[in-house]
Design an enzyme around this catalytic site. Sequence first.
Site, PDB file in Angstrom:
ATOM      1  N   LYS A   1     -28.389  14.656  47.504  1.00  0.00           N
ATOM      2  CA  LYS A   1     -28.995  15.675  48.335  1.00  0.00           C
ATOM      3  C   LYS A   1     -28.366  17.056  48.138  1.00  0.00           C
ATOM      4  CE  LYS A   1     -27.230  15.893  52.228  1.00  0.00           C
ATOM      5  NZ  LYS A   1     -26.739  16.110  53.589  1.00  0.00           N
ATOM      6  N   THR A   2     -27.052  17.099  48.224  1.00  0.00           N
ATOM      7  CA  THR A   2     -26.371  18.389  48.107  1.00  0.00           C
ATOM      8  C   THR A   2     -26.559  18.971  46.711  1.00  0.00           C
ATOM      9  OG1 THR A   2     -24.745  17.531  49.638  1.00  0.00           O
ATOM     10  CG2 THR A   2     -24.202  19.579  48.540  1.00  0.00           C
TER      11      THR A   2
ATOM     12  N   ASP B   1     -30.355  22.192  55.398  1.00  0.00           N
ATOM     13  CA  ASP B   1     -29.682  20.922  55.110  1.00  0.00           C
ATOM     14  C   ASP B   1     -29.753  20.045  56.365  1.00  0.00           C
ATOM     15  OD1 ASP B   1     -28.175  19.069  53.805  1.00  0.00           O
ATOM     16  OD2 ASP B   1     -26.250  20.053  54.202  1.00  0.00           O
ATOM     17  N   GLU B   2     -29.722  18.749  56.206  1.00  0.00           N
ATOM     18  CA  GLU B   2     -29.707  17.832  57.357  1.00  0.00           C
ATOM     19  C   GLU B   2     -30.806  18.141  58.362  1.00  0.00           C
ATOM     20  OE1 GLU B   2     -27.729  15.375  57.051  1.00  0.00           O
ATOM     21  OE2 GLU B   2     -25.671  15.941  56.522  1.00  0.00           O
TER      22      GLU B   2
ATOM     23  N   GLN C   1     -30.932   8.794  58.804  1.00  0.00           N
ATOM     24  CA  GLN C   1     -29.566   9.165  59.146  1.00  0.00           C
ATOM     25  C   GLN C   1     -29.517  10.084  60.358  1.00  0.00           C
ATOM     26  OE1 GLN C   1     -26.623   9.851  55.931  1.00  0.00           O
ATOM     27  NE2 GLN C   1     -28.355   9.634  54.548  1.00  0.00           N
TER      28      GLN C   1
ATOM     29  N   ARG D   1     -21.879   4.226  53.656  1.00  0.00           N
ATOM     30  CA  ARG D   1     -20.690   4.992  53.272  1.00  0.00           C
ATOM     31  C   ARG D   1     -19.910   4.258  52.189  1.00  0.00           C
ATOM     32  NH1 ARG D   1     -22.618   9.041  53.980  1.00  0.00           N
ATOM     33  NH2 ARG D   1     -24.416   7.757  54.419  1.00  0.00           N
TER      34      ARG D   1
END
Length: 840
Positions: free
Chosen positions: A72-73, A260-261, A291, A637
């Site tokens: 994503k980043t 973002d997010e 998420q 994670r």
Amino acid sequence: MNRASALPAPDFVEQQPDEPRRPSLSERARAAVAPPAAGPGGYMAGLNPEQRQAVEATEGPVLVLAGAGTGKTRVLTTRIAHLIATGKAWPSNILAVTFTNKAAREMKERIAALVGPAGEGMPWLGTFHAIGTKVLRRHAELVGLRSDFTILGVDDQLRLLKQVITADGIDEKRWPARALASFIDGWKNRGLQPKEVPPGEAASFANGRGAALYTAYQERLKTLNAVDFGDLLLECLRLWRDNPDVLEQYHNRFRYILVDEYQDTNVAQYLWLRLLAQARKNLCCVGDDDQSIYGWRGAEVDNILRFEHDFPGATVIRLERNYRSTGHILAAASGLIARNQDRLGKTLHTEDEPGDKVTITGAWDSEEEARLISEEIEAIQARKERLSEVAVLVRISAQMRELEDRFVQLGLPYRVIGGPRFYERAEIRDALAYLRATAQPADDLAFERILNVPKRGLGEACLQRLHAHARAARVPLMQAARYLAESDEMKPKPRKALRDLMASFDRWRSLMDRTAHHDLAAQILEESGYTDMWQKEKSADAAGRLDNLKELVRSMEEFPDLAAFLEHISLVMDANETEGQDRVSIMTLHAAKGLEFDTVFLPGWEEGLFPNQRALDENGRAGLEEERRLAHVGLTRAKKRARIYFATNRRVHGLWNTTVPSRFIDELPEAHVEVTEAPAAYSAGRASRFEGMTPFGSSYATPGWQRAQARAASGGGFGASQWTQAAGMADEDSRGGFSDDGYSGRWGDGSSRSRYNEGFGTSTRGPRKGPGGRSGPMLIEGEILAKSTGAPSAYEIGNRVLHLKFGPGTVAAIDGNKLTVDFDKAGRKMVLDSFVERAG
DNA sequence: TATCGCGGTATTTTT
DNA sequence: TACCGCGATA
């Protein structure tokens, strides 16, 4: 050191807000010299087709659904690089919003790596709040503020609310400020100004006074030239709605907007974005509905679920290839999250090998659970794997204590992530209050905060008097104080104290233009007696607080002057991360979002704890789904190993409760999960495989510790299915009515559950007091001995030492690397010398 | 005004 | 059980 880059560079050399900013000379020169290349080996290299599509779809609304670990980043930063490289926009034409300072910082660094040296790139990359602040400071007067407004922290906010409530003649005990704060936060999250609050909701606080109190609070804020966090967004909305010309400036400026997010945005943030994006519609939101774990804080999963509806013609791109976890872990997580109804749906896949299955281990109680985890970690350590690649993720912070205790006993280095933020800590806020009161004499909140800190005999009575005078004369508290210090309205003692304090402030203020601001800060903290106060304090954390103060002073050097420092401080100070050391991380699942580790331990998968009963009670199915997303976040994670644990007995608010394994365990796809055999060391009671395994098992006549052994030994004997059977009745109930009945008995209230536990003692004062009781101490002793190196200790009897947990103490005896220390607070303990340091 | 002890309370917490 | 905040005390 890297704090310099960690703090967003103060934006002193801003261009005029009116016109799109022309690139600086250096920007143009740099662009000419080293244009980032898109070709082979360029910034696009290594992107998969979907990622590439997400980067190249620059025009119009775009929603990138980026599952966990799908890059994503990378997409976000590459997209920015792409916009710049193709000449579609200058860095200053791009608005990029994140939720945390950490995310903003990382993005800045990564962009710098892609498009060129750091420095002036991306002036509008930051958190919603940081950008909101920046906008508001430019147009403060349009919303009734001055540009040097202060941003209130939660504690200031509470104090203010308390005043507002009492001023309205309402009993602050019946209607606590905290409750009002959460109402107001809720309203602000939804973008509601006082007059827009639905009457029904306003009625639910203090017999209908809710909205009026909200109004009063906002007025108080304006008088104080202050805002709270919510206002940073809300006031922007008001600004833009009431001043179309100002909004237009920002339309011209922000040609491309990236978020973002996105799944974490609340209504206010959604409105904020919509206002900004409505002109050009170049809005790219990246997020993952699976998420979304901040619903309780106002985040609206709906924002992401409704994106296509809200922004017609939107391109939706799914990133489903996971680059983080091995096959079984990913499949387990995917299978779990597939049970959620409210989701857009993604199917993560990996080309990585299947790897280890996710393990499930049952423990007798939470203590055993901690022991099993610590033993596994020791094994990892023995294999020379890095402890920084290991994390224990808990649902609630109360779970951390037992783990910490265990780790301390074993000498396993760990660090707790999260906890109170640096700038929220009392000592930091006190220090800031001193600085604020010095730099801004009209800052009443700051002055009030430090008036009697450290204690100087200026208590409640004195404060009341100051307030009365200030109100009557319509002057700031500081001025009232100056007057009262000279008048004879006060008794000699407090009067002198007040006079001294005022003299100090005068002195500090006179030094402001002559002394470097960080030196001045140190001087203020010293002369005010503030550092003394902590030096005299003997508690365990006093030393840490002094360190924090030093850190604060040091970080001030990064700013040109006090005003600049104060402007930025409330938004950007981060906890000082002590990096570099190889330690296990302990944190909540929430804090783990965005991180990854080779090995992840997930303790406490029990009904009531996880999924959390309260989430279920308060939000029904939506609450359950959010808990499930939390489980999904936890699992994803893990890169190589995910280990789930549950304990059959756990102490809650001091009482022992018998628990049932989490429904999430049964929801994991069987093919990717295995139930672990107990470690050989505990197989003594293997024969008693069916004993002690159910919450109402027949073995309660056996001493607790023996059952624990049997229980651990039988670990492999019962899979999820057996549990389901054994606990069938409870399980069914708990599934059926999570919002109202059946198993509703709130956790800790044994009444409605005791029928499942007859004779077992659902809530007792300690099930493990039988003969032999806690075999713990012996075992622990053995472990400490085993680890003792016998090397001479660096300490001597009588040395003053400081311990991570127990605070200061005096060494009473030494045995190799084991020290017996008499702690000032905690009494006599035996500790490893690596856990203490010399106290000065 | 500072301190003690009692009772009420007890998720998650980007800014 | 543990902590915090408040009211009653010295």
